[in-house]
Design a protein around this motif. Sequence first.
Motif, PDB file in Angstrom:
ATOM      1  N   MET A   1       0.834  -1.203   0.000  1.00 17.78           N
ATOM      2  CA  MET A   1       0.000   0.000   0.000  1.00 17.78           C
ATOM      3  C   MET A   1       0.872   1.259   0.000  1.00 17.78           C
ATOM      4  O   MET A   1       1.879   1.333   0.672  1.00 17.78           O
ATOM      5  N   LYS A   2       0.456   2.247  -0.824  1.00 17.84           N
ATOM      6  CA  LYS A   2       1.166   3.528  -0.839  1.00 17.84           C
ATOM      7  C   LYS A   2       0.663   4.375   0.326  1.00 17.84           C
ATOM      8  O   LYS A   2      -0.339   4.069   0.957  1.00 17.84           O
ATOM      9  N   ASN A   3       1.328   5.504   0.570  1.00 16.55           N
ATOM     10  CA  ASN A   3       0.764   6.466   1.528  1.00 16.55           C
ATOM     11  C   ASN A   3      -0.589   6.936   1.011  1.00 16.55           C
ATOM     12  O   ASN A   3      -0.803   7.031  -0.201  1.00 16.55           O
ATOM     13  N   LYS A  27      -2.516   1.861  10.050  1.00 15.45           N
ATOM     14  CA  LYS A  27      -1.315   2.575   9.592  1.00 15.45           C
ATOM     15  C   LYS A  27      -1.188   3.839  10.418  1.00 15.45           C
ATOM     16  O   LYS A  27      -2.194   4.416  10.832  1.00 15.45           O
ATOM     17  N   ASN A  71      11.136   6.213   5.147  1.00 16.80           N
ATOM     18  CA  ASN A  71      10.643   4.983   4.540  1.00 16.80           C
ATOM     19  C   ASN A  71       9.491   4.372   5.349  1.00 16.80           C
ATOM     20  O   ASN A  71       9.636   3.310   5.924  1.00 16.80           O
ATOM     21  N   THR A  73       5.030   3.786   5.418  1.00 16.57           N
ATOM     22  CA  THR A  73       3.744   3.916   4.738  1.00 16.57           C
ATOM     23  C   THR A  73       2.740   4.399   5.753  1.00 16.57           C
ATOM     24  O   THR A  73       2.607   3.814   6.824  1.00 16.57           O
ATOM     25  N   ARG A  74       2.032   5.460   5.433  1.00 15.97           N
ATOM     26  CA  ARG A  74       1.132   6.030   6.430  1.00 15.97           C
ATOM     27  C   ARG A  74       0.024   6.857   5.782  1.00 15.97           C
ATOM     28  O   ARG A  74      -0.028   7.015   4.574  1.00 15.97           O
ATOM     29  N   GLY A  96       2.193   9.367  -2.584  1.00 16.61           N
ATOM     30  CA  GLY A  96       1.178   8.315  -2.668  1.00 16.61           C
ATOM     31  C   GLY A  96      -0.118   8.745  -3.319  1.00 16.61           C
ATOM     32  O   GLY A  96      -0.148   9.629  -4.158  1.00 16.61           O
TER      33      GLY A  96
END
Length: 171
Positions: A1-3, A27, A71, A73-74, A96
């Motif tokens: 999953m992207k941001n 996340k 680095n 993902t959030r 993202g």
Amino acid sequence: MKNVVLVGFMGCGKTTVGMRLSYRLKKAVEDTDKRIEREQGMAVSEIFRQYGEGHFRDLETELLQRMCRENVTRIIATGGGLPIREENRELLHRLGHVIYLRIRPETVYERLKDDHTRPLLQGENPQAKIQRLMEERREIYQAAADSVIDVDELTTEEILQKIEDAIKEEE
Ligand code: S3P
């Protein structure tokens, strides 16, 4: 999953939706205003007052550059004026999936008429200020976004569902 990056006008719900989405997707959430306040040790309104809007915009750009290097993902909830700079819009895309929470000016006024934390809406005639800023920014938000959600008539739960659908569609 992207941001997942939330953009939109003041009062559209980026912070609230960001926190709820964080819980739902498990996340972390980062709020650019809150991080700037933490790092600078002062409220956004105070940064505007002491150093001016230009300085605040520089802090936003510098933070986005750093976030691109981190680095993780959030979920990222942005300040309402952050996408104004083209450079920032490019950084958001790199980060993202950008979701624009679109809101009508009347709803913003209803939600923020007693708020004193937004320096750009203080003083005489906040309704006219909202209207003018919204007109200036409408296309900017659109240009920054991968997906657009009209939030005025939706509950937070419905917004979360639409975000999840948008993310899935992209995967
Ligand atoms: C701003 C929006 C605010 C905050 C600052 C400037 C803007 O964030 O970054 O007051 O230019 O629209 P919210 O959108 O979270 O209110």
